[in-house]
Design a protein around this motif. Sequence first.
Motif, short mmCIF file in Angstrom:
data_model
loop_
_atom_site.label_atom_id
_atom_site.label_comp_id
_atom_site.label_asym_id
_atom_site.label_seq_id
_atom_site.Cartn_x
_atom_site.Cartn_y
_atom_site.Cartn_z
N ARG A 1 8.17 -3.03 -8.28
CA ARG A 1 9.03 -3.60 -7.41
C ARG A 1 8.45 -4.60 -6.65
O ARG A 1 6.98 -4.67 -6.92
CB ARG A 1 9.69 -2.69 -6.45
CG ARG A 1 10.18 -1.21 -7.18
CD ARG A 1 10.84 -0.49 -6.12
NE ARG A 1 12.30 -1.01 -5.43
CZ ARG A 1 13.32 -1.08 -6.35
NH1 ARG A 1 13.38 -0.43 -7.61
NH2 ARG A 1 14.32 -1.29 -5.79
N ARG B 1 20.53 -4.93 0.26
CA ARG B 1 20.57 -3.58 -0.06
C ARG B 1 21.77 -3.34 -1.18
O ARG B 1 21.28 -2.42 -1.89
CB ARG B 1 21.17 -2.75 1.32
CG ARG B 1 21.14 -1.19 1.09
CD ARG B 1 19.81 -0.61 1.11
NE ARG B 1 19.50 -0.50 -0.25
CZ ARG B 1 18.16 -0.30 -0.65
NH1 ARG B 1 17.22 -0.47 0.28
NH2 ARG B 1 17.82 -0.10 -2.02
N ASP C 1 20.55 -1.87 -4.90
CA ASP C 1 21.30 -0.62 -5.27
C ASP C 1 22.13 -0.91 -6.62
O ASP C 1 22.20 0.00 -7.45
CB ASP C 1 22.34 -0.19 -4.36
CG ASP C 1 21.85 0.50 -3.10
OD1 ASP C 1 20.40 0.68 -2.96
OD2 ASP C 1 22.41 0.66 -2.00
N SER D 1 13.51 2.05 0.15
CA SER D 1 14.71 2.21 0.22
C SER D 1 15.55 2.31 1.38
O SER D 1 16.50 3.18 1.86
CB SER D 1 15.22 3.58 -0.83
OG SER D 1 14.74 3.48 -2.06
N THR E 1 17.67 1.61 4.54
CA THR E 1 18.99 0.99 4.76
C THR E 1 19.00 -0.47 5.51
O THR E 1 17.92 -0.90 6.23
CB THR E 1 20.00 1.82 5.53
OG1 THR E 1 19.29 1.98 6.83
CG2 THR E 1 19.88 3.39 4.99
#
Length: 288
Positions: free
Chosen positions: A18, A232, A236, A268, A270
């Motif tokens: 990532r 986000r 996802d 991860s 939010t």
Amino acid sequence: MSLKNKEARLNRLLTAGRCLDIAVDHGVCNEPSFLSGLEDMPAVMNQLIAAAPDAIQLNHGQADLLQARPGRDKPALVMRLDMGNPYNATAHRVMWAVLQNEDDPVLPAVQMDAACVVVNLFMLPNEPDLFRQCVTNISRVRADCDRYGMPLMIEPLVMSPNSERGGYMVDGDADKIVTLVRLAREMGADIVKADPTADPAEFHRVVQAARCPVLVRGGGKEDLRQVFARSRVLLDQGAVGMVYGRNVYQHRDPSAVVRALMAMIHRSTTADAAWDLYESAGATRAAA
């Protein structure tokens, strides 16, 4: 040997697969509005390096601000190899995109120990010559990337007509973006830097077409809460990270934005939690 070198560089760029790449390579666009927040590049780099994103995207002439830093604990260098004139508000009589070093375009990135290079693939309405120039640039760079073991990031950009919004802006049409991303992969992209689709829930189609790591391009400065919310969804949908510039360096606290985005990409977090991180980081800095 070159494949092993490429893998080593990709491992340096992608932390556990990532990446947050902060783009501050806007000087080659010759667009004054892009330079707001980048007037003092040494100060900008001090702030960004301290915030510790995975990578910082620069041109050859500014790369020393990152690579001259001693030690190994610093962001990876992503070096832009091309420049062009599609970012100005006024359409030019001749649109162009050229490599900054035509004789040996990837060599400066190798000499500066870059982890990756990036080249544009412009798709502008009624500008087939510009598209041809980009294809030629990528073909040349691809061959040298193979020779040097350097990962190639291709930036497919589908633009709407200049007259619609006072400049060439992102089209957002998922079908067009998917088609151009597929072309980037066919040309040998190791990483794709893609525009978000108008409906972020369609972005999985872009990821499928790329068949390699996909980073989302940020574009112009927007409301930060909306940037976090869209990011986000895109993560996802399969994006492995972001390449954000103006949505970082043109905000009042770029370091806080970096830390919030890193939490989203690597932990991860939010969108709401990322906003809370941004706000708390800014409040802590103000109180110090």
